[in-house]
Design a protein around this motif. Structure first.
Motif, mmCIF file in Angstrom:
data_model
loop_
_atom_site.group_PDB
_atom_site.id
_atom_site.type_symbol
_atom_site.label_atom_id
_atom_site.label_comp_id
_atom_site.label_asym_id
_atom_site.label_seq_id
_atom_site.Cartn_x
_atom_site.Cartn_y
_atom_site.Cartn_z
ATOM 1 N N LYS A 153 0.843 -1.142 0.000
ATOM 2 C CA LYS A 153 0.131 -0.068 -0.012
ATOM 3 C C LYS A 153 0.928 1.363 0.142
ATOM 4 C CE LYS A 153 -3.628 -2.162 2.523
ATOM 5 N NZ LYS A 153 -4.446 -2.075 4.073
ATOM 6 N N ARG A 190 6.649 1.317 6.652
ATOM 7 C CA ARG A 190 6.004 0.712 7.802
ATOM 8 C C ARG A 190 6.973 -0.530 8.145
ATOM 9 N NH1 ARG A 190 1.123 -3.402 8.157
ATOM 10 N NH2 ARG A 190 0.990 -3.530 10.400
ATOM 11 N N HIS A 193 -8.464 -2.901 16.337
ATOM 12 C CA HIS A 193 -7.795 -2.682 15.042
ATOM 13 C C HIS A 193 -8.142 -3.805 14.529
ATOM 14 C CE1 HIS A 193 -4.995 -1.496 11.882
ATOM 15 N NE2 HIS A 193 -5.089 -2.993 11.852
ATOM 16 N N GLU A 249 -2.665 4.763 9.015
ATOM 17 C CA GLU A 249 -1.351 4.410 9.225
ATOM 18 C C GLU A 249 -0.530 5.213 8.212
ATOM 19 O OE1 GLU A 249 -2.859 0.207 8.639
ATOM 20 O OE2 GLU A 249 -1.232 -0.306 10.447
HETATM 21 MG MG LIG Z 1 -3.280 -3.250 8.178
#
Ligand SMILES: [Mg+2]
Ligand SMILES: Nc1ncnc2c1ncn2[C@@H]1O[C@H](COP(=O)(O)OP(=O)(O)O)[C@@H](O)[C@H]1O
Ligand SMILES: CC(=O)OP(=O)(O)O
Length: 412
Positions: free
Chosen positions: A23, A101, A218, A394
């Protein structure tokens, strides 16, 4: 003759590399504008797909590519081409940094960190405790560094937000010497999301993060719960690895650890086979053959009993964690649902909170059924505890931390 000063570069590219997906988002941190975003999925398969959405100047239609993308290097090359087609190529002098990330940061990384060889070596050392994630994160880092060796590249760790947990929550009750020798403890994951969502929930209540206690749920493909007291994490459901806790798309979450020796001794399975069973062939997919909550809901509506049981097991575990973290916090101001399932599956939210009226928790059916990308309350006005849907971001949080580290402070 005077020339206008060139503004310092302020764009940040964020890469969130998963085991078979990437992503990404490109953001302008000066104007706070999102310039492009996208997703490459099913990397390594024949049916890879890249969906790219240009957002610059009001945006234009999303573009899609399908066909085999063999690895993360090829994925990033395709992303770079899509960005270049919008005049936003990776060679742009306006790019200030690339933020990555990274799922497991172990004990060493408690803050966003500029990546160098030593940082890469440590992320590599942690592969055994994040086998689905750290290898993909490393591939993304190495590919991006090869493309822009001159740019600062920053790692933002999923584990960082959880380093405030007290020892009573972070330590497992196993022999202390063995645990310390192998750094076995609860690290917790999805921390960037838990931090972002707990702050956004405080804002939704019109309070400062320091003033509120929040349970964050989450629920994505991976899923975790956290108890956040006054802006600091005091407990979370994932542990040494992202396997513990809630039922997930493909992961079992909590099981009696003796299940593993039993499978070894009685079923003759190797450690690697048990690892694959619990991480990739369990959870919703193991229970009913599907890991997508949308598909599970369709099957339940069609009367499928296996799908209904998988849903009930998922929700039962979630409810146990809400109760546990209620007890850990003592006073709860809000329960916040986030990520793919938490933001979209109204039935999961309703079922997780059902029967908890004595704890001050309730969901209003009408509010719960509404769809919106904005943070919102779904509890009735009389409820003592707010129940909220708070979309996570995020990538934005990683961009902020990356820019703050490389260019100075950014405002929230
Ligand atoms: Mg995720
Ligand atoms: N409209 C929806 N209704 C129910 N579940 C959804 C919906 N949209 C997405 N999901 C769930 O969200 C999951 C993906 O969540 P996401 O947070 O994007 O995960 P990850 O970041 O771990 O890939 C999907 O597997 C699916 O189960
Ligand atoms: C840590 C983790 O489980 O991440 P994801 O949900 O992206 O798989």
């Amino acid at each position: 003759m005077s020339t206008a000063p060139t503004p310092a570069p302020a764009r940040v590219l964020v890469l969130n590399s998963g085991s078979s997906s990437v992503k990404y988002q490109l953001l302008d941190m000066r104007g706070g504008e999102r310039l492009a975003q996208g997703l490459v999925e099913r990397i390594g398969e024949e049916t890879s797909r890249l969906a790219h959405t240009p957002l610059l100047g009001g945006g234009s239609a999303p573009r899609e590519r399908t066909g085999p993308i063999p690895d993360h290097a090829a994925a990033l090359k395709a992303v770079a081409e899509e960005l270049a087609a919008d005049g936003l190529g990776l060679d742009s002098p306006e790019l200030a940094a690339i933020g990555h990330r990274v799922v497991h940061g172990g004990l060493r990384f408690t803050e966003p960190t500029v990546i160098d060889d030593a940082v890469i070596a440590e992320i590599e050392r942690l592969v055994p405790v994040a086998p689905l994630h750290n290898p993909a994160n490393l591939l993304g880092i190495r590919t991006a560094m090869a493309m822009r060796p001159d740019l600062p590249q920053v790692a933002v760790f999923d584990t960082a937000f959880h380093t405030t947990m007290p020892e009573s929550a972070a330590r497992y009750a196993i022999d202390v010497e063995t645990a310390d020798a192998h750094r076995i403890r609860r690290y917790g994951f999805h921390g960037t999301s838990h931090a972002y969502v707990s702050r956004a929930t405080a804002r939704l209540l019109g309070k400062e993060p320091e003033e509120v206690n929040v349970i964050v749920l989450h629920l994505g493909n991976g899923a975790s719960a956290s108890a956040v007291r006054g802006g600091r994490c005091v407990d979370t459901s994932m542990g040494l690895t992202p396997l513990e806790g809630l039922v997930m798309g493909t992961r079992s979450g909590d099981v009696d650890p003796a299940v593993t020796f039993h499978l070894k001794r009685v079923a003759g399975m190797s450690a690697d086979e048990i690892d694959v069973l619990l991480n990739q062939r369990s959870g919703l997919v193991g229970l009913c053959g599907d890991n997508d909550m949308r598909e599970i809901q369709r099957r339940i509506e069609a009367g499928d009993e296996r799908a209904a049981l998988a849903f009930d097991i998922y929700v039962h575990r979630l409810k146990k964690y809400i109760g546990a973290y209620y007890a850990v916090l003592g006073r709860v101001d809000a329960v916040a649902f986030t990520a793919g399932v938490g933001e979209n599956a109204a039935a999961v939210r309703a079922a997780a909170v059902a029967g908890l009226e004595e704890l001050g928790l309730a969901v209003d059916a009408g509010l719960n059924a509404e769809r919106s990308r904005e943070p919102r309350l779904i509890s009735p006005a009389y409820a003592r505890v707010a129940v909220a849907v708070v979309p996570t971001d995020e990538e934005l949080e990683i961009a902020r931390q990356t820019f703050a580290l490389t260019r100075g402070q950014v405002n929230d």
